[in-house]
Design an enzyme around this catalytic site. Structure first.
Site, PDB file in Angstrom:
ATOM      1  N   SER A  99       0.833  -1.416  -0.502  1.00 19.23           N
ATOM      2  CA  SER A  99       0.202   0.158   0.372  1.00 19.23           C
ATOM      3  C   SER A  99       1.182   1.231   0.345  1.00 19.23           C
ATOM      4  CB  SER A  99      -0.622  -0.127   1.182  1.00 19.23           C
ATOM      5  OG  SER A  99      -1.589   1.368   1.017  1.00 19.23           O
ATOM      6  N   TYR A 139      -2.957  -0.085  10.544  1.00 20.78           N
ATOM      7  CA  TYR A 139      -2.957  -0.872   9.546  1.00 20.78           C
ATOM      8  C   TYR A 139      -1.332   0.038   8.966  1.00 20.78           C
ATOM      9  CZ  TYR A 139      -3.763  -0.928   4.657  1.00 20.78           C
ATOM     10  OH  TYR A 139      -3.632  -1.558   2.879  1.00 20.78           O
TER      11      TYR A 139
END
Length: 234
Positions: free
Chosen positions: A130, A143
């Site tokens: 990501s 996260y």
């Protein structure tokens, strides 16, 4: 690595990017696609072989590696996210839970399938990362930290697996139109576009794919005088 005639296993293949991977692999001529999820009944895509797999459970991982002993491409896609900063009261539990899936899940799947890939000439390992690997504004603190760790893990695996000729690709993207970003009012890329760029990069022998314009911008900004990750996102 060529997709045609490959045997792929995709974790978290019941929806979102994982489902798009399974669909695209079939469309590109993969000989077999194993689609995995915690709840196998949630996978309804025709043409795949369904495996029940919770990447946080070592017994599930060992069983999957034994069942799918012909795999030449492993796509570590399964991941979870939850809002919250590190100073929140529940941050310890939240961080452990997210790391179990996003980091240890990737690590343990990679360790289990490395010998399988070696047995078939090396193959490839694709880790879904990501833009959060490089930016953490505290909104998704655990996260983002997990994706940073998974990025570092991916880079280490690339070196460790080089001797067995396994290609290791890290896939970075920003906002994708999936359940994970539902309710976030920002421009989003479709899962299909992300996967197309990822598989194009895989077939071209790439080590990393920056799958959208925002990711490319942030990556470029990592070496700016004031890097992007130091700037306020508010």
């Amino acid at each position: 690595m060529k997709i045609e005639n490959s045997v792929a296993l995709v974790t978290g293949a019941n929806r979102g990017i994982g489902l798009a991977f399974a669909q695209a692999l079939l469309a590109r001529g993969a000989r077999k696609v194993y689609a995995t999820a915690r709840d196998p009944s949630s996978i309804t895509l025709p043409g795949v072989e369904v495996i029940q797999l919770d990447v946080t459970k070592p017994t599930d991982i060992r069983a999957a590696a034994q069942l799918a002993s012909d795999v030449t491409l492993l796509v570590n896609n399964a991941g979870i996210a939850q809002p919250g900063g590190f100073l929140a009261p529940d941050s310890d539990d939240l961080t452990r839970r997210i790391f179990e899936t996003n980091v240890y899940g990737v690590l343990n799947m990679s360790k289990a399938f490395a010998p399988v890939l070696k047995a078939h000439g090396g193959g490839a390992l694709l880790n879904v990362l990501s833009v959060a690997s490089w930016v953490n504004d505290g909104a998704l603190a655990a996260y983002s930290a997990s994706k940073s760790a998974a990025w570092s893990l991916t880079n280490a695996l690339r070196h460790e697996l080089a001797s067995q000729h396994t290609q290791v690709l890290g896939l970075h993207m920003a906002y994708v139109d999936t359940d994970l970003t539902r309710g976030i009012d920002v421009p989003k890329t479709s899962p299909e576009d992300i996967v197309q760029r990822a598989l194009d990069g895989l077939e071209a022998g790439a080590d990393e794919v920056l799958a959208d314009a925002l990711t490319q911008q942030i990556h470029q900004g990592l070496t700016a005088p004031r890097p992007f990750y130091l700037r306020s996102q508010n």
